[in-house]
Design a protein around this motif. Structure first.
Motif, PDB file in Angstrom:
ATOM      1  N   TYR A  60       0.812  -1.216   0.000  1.00 17.72           N
ATOM      2  CA  TYR A  60       0.000   0.000   0.000  1.00 17.72           C
ATOM      3  C   TYR A  60       0.850   1.274   0.000  1.00 17.72           C
ATOM      4  O   TYR A  60       0.378   2.337  -0.406  1.00 17.72           O
ATOM      5  CB  TYR A  60      -0.931   0.026   1.222  1.00 17.72           C
ATOM      6  CG  TYR A  60      -2.007  -1.030   1.200  1.00 17.72           C
ATOM      7  CD1 TYR A  60      -2.727  -1.316   0.051  1.00 17.72           C
ATOM      8  CD2 TYR A  60      -2.310  -1.752   2.355  1.00 17.72           C
ATOM      9  CE1 TYR A  60      -3.719  -2.281   0.040  1.00 17.72           C
ATOM     10  CE2 TYR A  60      -3.305  -2.720   2.358  1.00 17.72           C
ATOM     11  CZ  TYR A  60      -4.006  -2.985   1.207  1.00 17.72           C
ATOM     12  OH  TYR A  60      -4.989  -3.935   1.202  1.00 17.72           O
ATOM     13  N   GLU A  79      -4.953   4.841  -3.910  1.00 11.80           N
ATOM     14  CA  GLU A  79      -5.676   5.428  -2.780  1.00 11.80           C
ATOM     15  C   GLU A  79      -6.090   6.867  -3.091  1.00 11.80           C
ATOM     16  O   GLU A  79      -7.190   7.301  -2.741  1.00 11.80           O
ATOM     17  CB  GLU A  79      -4.796   5.400  -1.530  1.00 11.80           C
ATOM     18  CG  GLU A  79      -4.481   4.019  -0.991  1.00 11.80           C
ATOM     19  CD  GLU A  79      -5.579   3.449  -0.112  1.00 11.80           C
ATOM     20  OE1 GLU A  79      -6.683   4.034  -0.066  1.00 11.80           O
ATOM     21  OE2 GLU A  79      -5.330   2.425   0.539  1.00 11.80           O
ATOM     22  N   ARG A  96      -9.754  -0.745  -1.676  1.00 16.25           N
ATOM     23  CA  ARG A  96      -8.748  -1.468  -0.896  1.00 16.25           C
ATOM     24  C   ARG A  96      -9.411  -2.626  -0.159  1.00 16.25           C
ATOM     25  O   ARG A  96     -10.475  -2.471   0.437  1.00 16.25           O
ATOM     26  CB  ARG A  96      -8.100  -0.504   0.096  1.00 16.25           C
ATOM     27  CG  ARG A  96      -7.041  -1.105   0.984  1.00 16.25           C
ATOM     28  CD  ARG A  96      -6.244  -0.008   1.647  1.00 16.25           C
ATOM     29  NE  ARG A  96      -5.604  -0.436   2.882  1.00 16.25           N
ATOM     30  CZ  ARG A  96      -4.656   0.255   3.510  1.00 16.25           C
ATOM     31  NH1 ARG A  96      -4.264   1.422   3.029  1.00 16.25           N
ATOM     32  NH2 ARG A  96      -4.101  -0.203   4.615  1.00 16.25           N
ATOM     33  N   ARG A 120      -0.159   4.216  -3.352  1.00 15.14           N
ATOM     34  CA  ARG A 120      -0.511   5.597  -3.005  1.00 15.14           C
ATOM     35  C   ARG A 120      -1.385   6.228  -4.080  1.00 15.14           C
ATOM     36  O   ARG A 120      -2.345   6.949  -3.774  1.00 15.14           O
ATOM     37  CB  ARG A 120       0.754   6.421  -2.799  1.00 15.14           C
ATOM     38  CG  ARG A 120       1.609   5.964  -1.607  1.00 15.14           C
ATOM     39  CD  ARG A 120       2.678   6.986  -1.260  1.00 15.14           C
ATOM     40  NE  ARG A 120       3.538   7.307  -2.388  1.00 15.14           N
ATOM     41  CZ  ARG A 120       4.673   6.681  -2.669  1.00 15.14           C
ATOM     42  NH1 ARG A 120       5.079   5.663  -1.898  1.00 15.14           N
ATOM     43  NH2 ARG A 120       5.422   7.047  -3.692  1.00 15.14           N
TER      44      ARG A 120
END
Length: 206
Positions: free
Chosen positions: A72, A81, A107, A78
């Motif tokens: 992650y 996200e 996620r 990154r």
């Protein structure tokens, strides 16, 4: 509502569910591709909108999404996200086909991620702990020293790192492409505005 005449989609394109067709294509590729038939080029964008693309391994096609796993804290983690969107393409040279997917990403770091992590080889599990993916690395020697240290700390059954897990891509567009003579390729695209909407299907020009 489906726009495309169903009688036009026969043979390798036949079917009422794009996820079933995609799984069938992947299973065919598993019989003919020499290496990594589940390798996908994953595209993301950074905070400035500059694209990034890299190869990852597709680990599952579920009834509504495409799953892969990563660190992650990596650049792709990154970016996923930050934007919540991604695209991927699978290209099978042996079949002369490709599959393109675009959509939103979520996620997934619950039981599914735990189960997949546990299924990996011990060295891969320890490597996930040792690597600060996408960050500068002093040397290969430094990395191997970190692996040795983690091995001593974590032992033979390391838990899944909190910074490592899954993403699932819920598509709003899936395109099936097959090579045609004289570059007159066959292309069918399934589109919907949101993952919960019905699909519209169109044949595209090559």
């Amino acid at each position: 509502m489906e726009k495309q005449d169903m009688t036009d989609r026969t043979g390798i394109f036949a079917g009422d569910d794009p996820f079933v067709i995609a799984q069938r294509w992947l299973e065919e590729a598993e019989q003919s591709e020499i290496n990594d038939p589940n390798a996908v080029a994953l595209a993301t964008v950074d905070a400035t909108g500059l694209p990034n693309v890299r190869m990852v391994l597709l680990k599952e096609i579920s009834p509504d999404s495409f799953w892969f796993y990563t660190n992650y804290n990596s650049a792709k983690g990154r970016e996923l996200e930050q934007s919540g969107k991604a695209a991927m393409v699978l290209h099978w040279k042996s079949l002369r086909r490709q599959l393109r997917i675009r959509g939103t990403v979520t996620r997934e770091d619950g039981p599914e991620a735990d189960a997949y992590y546990a299924s990996r080889s011990l060295k891969s599990r320890l490597g996930a702990w040792a690597s600060r993916q996408s960050e500068p690395l002093e040397s290969r020697t430094a990395l191997m020293a970190k692996v040795a240290k983690i091995t001593a700390q974590k032992g033979p059954n390391p838990e899944r790192p909190p910074f490592w897990g899954g993403f699932r891509l819920s598509p709003v567009e899936i395109e099936f492409w097959a090579d045609g003579a004289f570059r007159l390729h066959d292309r069918f695209v399934w589109r919907r505005e949101h993952p919960e909407n019905e699909w519209e299907i169109h044949r595209l020009n090559p």
